[in-house]
Write a protein that holds these residues in place. Structure first.
Motif, PDB file in Angstrom:
ATOM      1  N   ASP A  56       0.876  -1.173   0.000  1.00 58.48           N
ATOM      2  CA  ASP A  56       0.000   0.000   0.000  1.00 58.48           C
ATOM      3  C   ASP A  56       0.914   1.224   0.000  1.00 58.48           C
ATOM      4  O   ASP A  56       1.676   1.450   0.937  1.00 58.48           O
ATOM      5  CB  ASP A  56      -0.887  -0.018   1.240  1.00 58.48           C
ATOM      6  CG  ASP A  56      -1.925   1.101   1.247  1.00 58.48           C
ATOM      7  OD1 ASP A  56      -1.605   2.213   0.811  1.00 58.48           O
ATOM      8  OD2 ASP A  56      -3.050   0.859   1.740  1.00 58.48           O
ATOM      9  N   THR A  62      -0.106   4.488  -0.350  1.00 57.90           N
ATOM     10  CA  THR A  62      -0.955   5.670  -0.255  1.00 57.90           C
ATOM     11  C   THR A  62      -0.280   6.862   0.423  1.00 57.90           C
ATOM     12  O   THR A  62       0.328   6.732   1.486  1.00 57.90           O
ATOM     13  CB  THR A  62      -2.252   5.335   0.506  1.00 57.90           C
ATOM     14  OG1 THR A  62      -2.944   4.289  -0.182  1.00 57.90           O
ATOM     15  CG2 THR A  62      -3.152   6.551   0.629  1.00 57.90           C
ATOM     16  N   TYR A 114      -4.373   2.880   5.736  1.00 56.31           N
ATOM     17  CA  TYR A 114      -3.951   1.480   5.577  1.00 56.31           C
ATOM     18  C   TYR A 114      -4.414   0.635   6.764  1.00 56.31           C
ATOM     19  O   TYR A 114      -4.948  -0.473   6.589  1.00 56.31           O
ATOM     20  CB  TYR A 114      -2.434   1.442   5.420  1.00 56.31           C
ATOM     21  CG  TYR A 114      -1.795   0.100   5.702  1.00 56.31           C
ATOM     22  CD1 TYR A 114      -1.791  -0.912   4.738  1.00 56.31           C
ATOM     23  CD2 TYR A 114      -1.184  -0.149   6.933  1.00 56.31           C
ATOM     24  CE1 TYR A 114      -1.195  -2.147   5.007  1.00 56.31           C
ATOM     25  CE2 TYR A 114      -0.583  -1.376   7.202  1.00 56.31           C
ATOM     26  CZ  TYR A 114      -0.597  -2.370   6.241  1.00 56.31           C
ATOM     27  OH  TYR A 114      -0.011  -3.579   6.502  1.00 56.31           O
ATOM     28  N   HIS A 173      -6.912  -2.838   4.316  1.00 55.27           N
ATOM     29  CA  HIS A 173      -5.968  -3.060   3.220  1.00 55.27           C
ATOM     30  C   HIS A 173      -6.122  -4.480   2.680  1.00 55.27           C
ATOM     31  O   HIS A 173      -6.819  -5.321   3.264  1.00 55.27           O
ATOM     32  CB  HIS A 173      -4.527  -2.815   3.680  1.00 55.27           C
ATOM     33  CG  HIS A 173      -4.089  -3.660   4.840  1.00 55.27           C
ATOM     34  ND1 HIS A 173      -4.126  -3.210   6.135  1.00 55.27           N
ATOM     35  CD2 HIS A 173      -3.621  -4.934   4.908  1.00 55.27           C
ATOM     36  CE1 HIS A 173      -3.683  -4.155   6.946  1.00 55.27           C
ATOM     37  NE2 HIS A 173      -3.382  -5.211   6.228  1.00 55.27           N
ATOM     38  N   ILE A 174      -5.484  -4.732   1.571  1.00 49.95           N
ATOM     39  CA  ILE A 174      -5.483  -6.062   0.977  1.00 49.95           C
ATOM     40  C   ILE A 174      -4.781  -7.027   1.929  1.00 49.95           C
ATOM     41  O   ILE A 174      -3.748  -6.678   2.502  1.00 49.95           O
ATOM     42  CB  ILE A 174      -4.797  -6.019  -0.402  1.00 49.95           C
ATOM     43  CG1 ILE A 174      -5.633  -5.179  -1.380  1.00 49.95           C
ATOM     44  CG2 ILE A 174      -4.588  -7.427  -0.949  1.00 49.95           C
ATOM     45  CD1 ILE A 174      -4.954  -4.922  -2.709  1.00 49.95           C
ATOM     46  N   TYR A 209      -0.229  -0.584  -4.892  1.00 43.26           N
ATOM     47  CA  TYR A 209      -1.528   0.049  -5.078  1.00 43.26           C
ATOM     48  C   TYR A 209      -1.632   1.221  -4.128  1.00 43.26           C
ATOM     49  O   TYR A 209      -0.810   1.393  -3.212  1.00 43.26           O
ATOM     50  CB  TYR A 209      -2.666  -0.945  -4.826  1.00 43.26           C
ATOM     51  CG  TYR A 209      -2.922  -1.280  -3.372  1.00 43.26           C
ATOM     52  CD1 TYR A 209      -3.828  -0.540  -2.601  1.00 43.26           C
ATOM     53  CD2 TYR A 209      -2.258  -2.342  -2.756  1.00 43.26           C
ATOM     54  CE1 TYR A 209      -4.059  -0.841  -1.268  1.00 43.26           C
ATOM     55  CE2 TYR A 209      -2.486  -2.646  -1.419  1.00 43.26           C
ATOM     56  CZ  TYR A 209      -3.384  -1.892  -0.678  1.00 43.26           C
ATOM     57  OH  TYR A 209      -3.603  -2.188   0.650  1.00 43.26           O
ATOM     58  N   THR A 216      -4.908   3.983  -2.275  1.00 38.39           N
ATOM     59  CA  THR A 216      -6.344   4.105  -2.018  1.00 38.39           C
ATOM     60  C   THR A 216      -6.905   5.403  -2.573  1.00 38.39           C
ATOM     61  O   THR A 216      -8.058   5.749  -2.306  1.00 38.39           O
ATOM     62  CB  THR A 216      -6.637   4.038  -0.505  1.00 38.39           C
ATOM     63  OG1 THR A 216      -6.002   5.146   0.140  1.00 38.39           O
ATOM     64  CG2 THR A 216      -6.123   2.747   0.091  1.00 38.39           C
ATOM     65  N   TYR A 221      -7.051   0.144  -4.748  1.00 37.85           N
ATOM     66  CA  TYR A 221      -7.834  -0.470  -3.665  1.00 37.85           C
ATOM     67  C   TYR A 221      -9.334  -0.425  -3.968  1.00 37.85           C
ATOM     68  O   TYR A 221     -10.076  -1.331  -3.585  1.00 37.85           O
ATOM     69  CB  TYR A 221      -7.535   0.259  -2.358  1.00 37.85           C
ATOM     70  CG  TYR A 221      -8.093  -0.395  -1.119  1.00 37.85           C
ATOM     71  CD1 TYR A 221      -7.655  -1.647  -0.714  1.00 37.85           C
ATOM     72  CD2 TYR A 221      -9.046   0.265  -0.337  1.00 37.85           C
ATOM     73  CE1 TYR A 221      -8.152  -2.248   0.441  1.00 37.85           C
ATOM     74  CE2 TYR A 221      -9.549  -0.329   0.822  1.00 37.85           C
ATOM     75  CZ  TYR A 221      -9.099  -1.588   1.205  1.00 37.85           C
ATOM     76  OH  TYR A 221      -9.594  -2.173   2.353  1.00 37.85           O
ATOM     77  N   TRP A 252     -10.329  -3.409  -5.831  1.00 38.07           N
ATOM     78  CA  TRP A 252     -10.338  -4.585  -4.957  1.00 38.07           C
ATOM     79  C   TRP A 252     -11.643  -4.663  -4.164  1.00 38.07           C
ATOM     80  O   TRP A 252     -12.298  -5.701  -4.124  1.00 38.07           O
ATOM     81  CB  TRP A 252      -9.134  -4.514  -4.024  1.00 38.07           C
ATOM     82  CG  TRP A 252      -8.988  -5.687  -3.110  1.00 38.07           C
ATOM     83  CD1 TRP A 252      -9.510  -5.829  -1.852  1.00 38.07           C
ATOM     84  CD2 TRP A 252      -8.275  -6.904  -3.380  1.00 38.07           C
ATOM     85  NE1 TRP A 252      -9.169  -7.063  -1.324  1.00 38.07           N
ATOM     86  CE2 TRP A 252      -8.416  -7.738  -2.236  1.00 38.07           C
ATOM     87  CE3 TRP A 252      -7.551  -7.375  -4.474  1.00 38.07           C
ATOM     88  CZ2 TRP A 252      -7.831  -9.002  -2.166  1.00 38.07           C
ATOM     89  CZ3 TRP A 252      -6.961  -8.634  -4.397  1.00 38.07           C
ATOM     90  CH2 TRP A 252      -7.117  -9.433  -3.262  1.00 38.07           C
ATOM     91  N   THR A 253     -12.005  -3.572  -3.537  1.00 38.28           N
ATOM     92  CA  THR A 253     -13.227  -3.582  -2.722  1.00 38.28           C
ATOM     93  C   THR A 253     -14.483  -3.661  -3.586  1.00 38.28           C
ATOM     94  O   THR A 253     -15.472  -4.290  -3.198  1.00 38.28           O
ATOM     95  CB  THR A 253     -13.293  -2.340  -1.819  1.00 38.28           C
ATOM     96  OG1 THR A 253     -13.231  -1.147  -2.630  1.00 38.28           O
ATOM     97  CG2 THR A 253     -12.138  -2.324  -0.829  1.00 38.28           C
ATOM     98  N   THR A 301     -10.710  -7.885   2.899  1.00 33.35           N
ATOM     99  CA  THR A 301      -9.737  -6.907   3.387  1.00 33.35           C
ATOM    100  C   THR A 301      -9.418  -7.240   4.836  1.00 33.35           C
ATOM    101  O   THR A 301     -10.088  -8.058   5.466  1.00 33.35           O
ATOM    102  CB  THR A 301     -10.284  -5.468   3.296  1.00 33.35           C
ATOM    103  OG1 THR A 301     -11.451  -5.359   4.131  1.00 33.35           O
ATOM    104  CG2 THR A 301     -10.647  -5.109   1.866  1.00 33.35           C
TER     105      THR A 301
END
Length: 280
Positions: free
Chosen positions: A25, A27, A46, A50-51, A98, A100, A128, A131-132, A138
């Motif tokens: 992450d 960000t 984060y 997060h992933i 990645y 956010t 992100y 992903w969501t 997550t």
């Protein structure tokens, strides 16, 4: 053409168990007010989600040079290696980056890995949010890996200084590309530079546009001409990496970043600026 360093959320989900995979992450939160631009670490964001297995790397403190030409100057190779090695990224890792927000912080980290000679890096298409949106799991808190050794191999040709940009304004073999939005470009840009705005490189979901669409944008700016070398810039060297990434998707691996960008260029009021929506 080599493969595009991009991965979809679904493909990443299927690879999370790979032992050498490191998801990062990257960000950073950027805001503007009457006092100018402000950056804030994305660590708290984060921690809130997060992933699974992703680590956080603070680009502000870990990957910048406070003595550099401009606020977000790339850190020295040794500092970069220490930061990513502490995060568990080694020479045999496969990295997925990645953010956010709008993707440019992910491409910034992708570019810095490439600057240090490391190419096994993929950008999560759509970040992100993709992903969501896909309903994938997550986690909260922080993930860590054992520290390891990362060996940098700096590619100095991938970054240019203000002095080199001054020379480039008089050199037809270099194409300066401003990656800021069209309004910012029109308000003042480096002489001879063209405009390919970073927001136009992605769709409404923040995912990279098709190669045909990207090719049209960059061809119109002259950036696909093999006789010129593209040098991208923006306000602080971040959005410029999104343009470099899109050009890489189109097969250009000779793009350099003006890391100081407008922050460094405008530090000396004697340096000229051009206004309007076309280069002069």
């Amino acid at each position: 053409m080599t493969s595009i360093p991009l991965i979809s959320a679904s493909d990443l989900a299927g690879r999370l168990d790979e032992p050498n995979l490191r998801v990062v992450d990257a960000t950073v939160h950027l805001s503007f007010d009457a006092d100018g631009a402000h950056v804030e670490s994305g660590l708290e964001t984060y921690r809130q989600g997060h992933i699974p297995g992703a680590v956080f790397i603070d680009q502000i403190t870990g990957l910048t040079d406070p003595e550099g030409e401009a606020p977000f100057a790339a850190a020295a190779s040794e500092k970069f290696a220490e930061t990513v090695g502490t995060a568990g990224i080694g020479n045999d890792s496969t990295v997925v980056v990645y953010d956010t927000v709008n993707g440019i912080w992910a491409t910034r980290l992708w570019w810095q890995f490439g600057l240090e000679g490391f190419d096994d890096v993929l950008v999560l298409d759509g970040g992100y949010a993709a992903w969501t949106r896909a309903g994938l799991p997550t986690e909260t808190g922080e993930s860590t890996y054992p520290a390891t050794t990362f060996t940098p191999h700096r590619r100095p040709e991938r970054v240019v200084s203000t002095d080199e940009v001054v020379a480039a304004t008089r050199d037809d073999s270099v194409l300066l590309i401003n990656a800021l939005d069209r309004e910012s470009y029109a308000a003042g840009h480096i002489p001879s530079s063209v405009n390919v705005p970073f927001p136009e490189l992605v769709d409404e979901n923040g995912q990279l546009r098709s190669l045909d669409e990207l090719r049209e944008l960059f061809a119109a700016a002259g950036a696909l001409d093999a006789s010129v070398r593209p040098v991208t810039y923006c306000g602080g060297g971040i959005a410029a990496t999104a343009a470099a990434f899109a050009l890489r998707a189109l097969g250009r691996d000779d793009v350099a970043i003006y890391d100081g960008s407008m922050n460094a260029w405008t530090a000396d009021p004697a340096r000229p600026l051009t206004t309007g929506d076309a280069p002069e």
